[in-house]
Design a protein around this motif. Sequence first.
Motif, PDB file in Angstrom:
ATOM      1  N   ALA A  44     -15.640 -44.460 -25.981  1.00 17.78           N
ATOM      2  CA  ALA A  44     -14.458 -45.286 -26.250  1.00 17.78           C
ATOM      3  C   ALA A  44     -14.836 -46.537 -27.024  1.00 17.78           C
ATOM      4  N   TRP A  56     -15.208 -45.602 -30.656  1.00 19.05           N
ATOM      5  CA  TRP A  56     -13.906 -45.399 -31.311  1.00 19.05           C
ATOM      6  C   TRP A  56     -13.212 -46.741 -31.567  1.00 19.05           C
ATOM      7  N   ALA A  57     -13.332 -47.670 -30.626  1.00 18.12           N
ATOM      8  CA  ALA A  57     -12.726 -48.992 -30.829  1.00 18.12           C
ATOM      9  C   ALA A  57     -13.349 -49.678 -32.037  1.00 18.12           C
ATOM     10  N   ARG A  64      -7.583 -46.279 -32.466  1.00 16.93           N
ATOM     11  CA  ARG A  64      -6.947 -46.573 -31.181  1.00 16.93           C
ATOM     12  C   ARG A  64      -6.696 -45.304 -30.372  1.00 16.93           C
ATOM     13  N   CYS A  93      -9.898 -44.005 -28.904  1.00 12.14           N
ATOM     14  CA  CYS A  93     -10.316 -44.911 -27.835  1.00 12.14           C
ATOM     15  C   CYS A  93      -9.488 -44.675 -26.575  1.00 12.14           C
ATOM     16  N   CYS A 110     -13.265 -52.813 -25.085  1.00 10.95           N
ATOM     17  CA  CYS A 110     -12.598 -51.922 -26.038  1.00 10.95           C
ATOM     18  C   CYS A 110     -11.326 -52.567 -26.588  1.00 10.95           C
TER      19      CYS A 110
END
Length: 480
Positions: A328, A331-332, A337, A340, A378
């Motif tokens: 996560a 991805w952040a 989004r 995440c 995140c």
Amino acid sequence: MTSSTVTSSQPNRPRPNLAFRRLRGRRSPAEFAAEVRRAAREIGEQVSCDARYIGRVEAGEIRCPNYAYERVFLHMYPGRTLSDLGFAPRSSVRGRGARTTAEEPPPVHTASPAFTTGETREAYEPYETQDQNDWHHNYEESDVLRRAFISGGGATVAAASMGPLAVAPGASAAQRPARRPGTSEAGALEEAVRRIRLLDDRHGADGLYRRAATPLRAAYALLDAGATRQATADRLHSGAGELAISVGWLAHDSGRFDDARSHYAEALATARVAGDAGLEAHAFCNTAFLARDAGRPREAVRAAQAAQRIARPLGSARLMSLLALREAGGWAGLADRTGCEQALARAQALFERGPSEADPEWMSFYGEAELEGLEAQCWSTLGDWTRAARHARRAARLQDPHFTRNTALYTAELADDLARGGRPDEAAQAGLQVLDLLNQVQSSRVQTMLAGTARVLLPHRRASGVCDFLEKHASMPRTA
């Protein structure tokens, strides 16, 4: 003439570069490689130096470095020539096509415009392949069964070198008869790992990193000495790998990202040699966290995904939850989004399954507070300051007081989220709490976060409490 006979019968055998080996001294190949990379940055060079390259130079496989490495080495040792460093004249290695591969160092990569953090593209490539064996071939820095990092002999010296961070049962190791390592040395190594983690939890990494290098060298000397029983050898490999990760984390938390990367790679190599899936998952887990902090989010995602593939058969839902959080975070960093949120949902669902006997010992820090804290990071990365502050506040409230460093970290996260979310008074109050904790904690990461918060609060210096925070922050000593 015996010498000429031997020479003629082995014309292609490289001669070890003893002069270069002496320059390394008691540092590990990985530590020395990190110094080479730092020296390169000082003069604007980019070299892909790792422990394997240092080993090849010392073995005589690289008779003369390329021009980039030459400039770096001469910068590191001003006044010396390549000959002083044990290398052959460049003219003597020209035109040997059949030996080019053996004598050339790893390629020098220049940064692609797509990567704006100063990292070379090489840092991303390991995660772009689906075959983890290929990844290991590219990323492993050294043979973990190499010669001992310390001079002297075998397991006895190694155990003695565990120093103040180890608890060896009974008499001191230096007084024991020389022998191959057994269960007592394996136990001392495991206790060294626990001791370092305990001190880090309470006091942070900055004051521990240099001290921890000694037991790490000792751990690999124990491996080099060799255990008589396979069960003991397995414990030594696992302990050495976990210690490499712990020392890597100390480097990570104190801002020494290159050193951390090298230690994590060493742990990964150890895991692969020993066939230890749990250790391998741990190494990938920390590599993902480091990649996120170093501004390499795609690498963070790939490392976290690799860790999940390895860890899935181990049966620990809590471990899988933490690895989903690592994903996560990547991805952040990529501003994805959706990716995440999906990873966060998996992490929460896995966490709710509860602890189990399959949970690794090193995960003692991972509870509800850490879950909230990592989720806060995140949302902060995605710029959702309100949601980030809500989770950071929960993390600080839930944290066990034993984990002083984490309490400081979560509260620093809260202060920064509040400041960026337009709540300067509350941010200053949280910041003051962190400053009080810094009497007990030495963490460059926490200090860096507070410095960012102070910059955000400068325009609000007249607000209630903000001036007090800024003045106290300015008066605090900085970690060297």
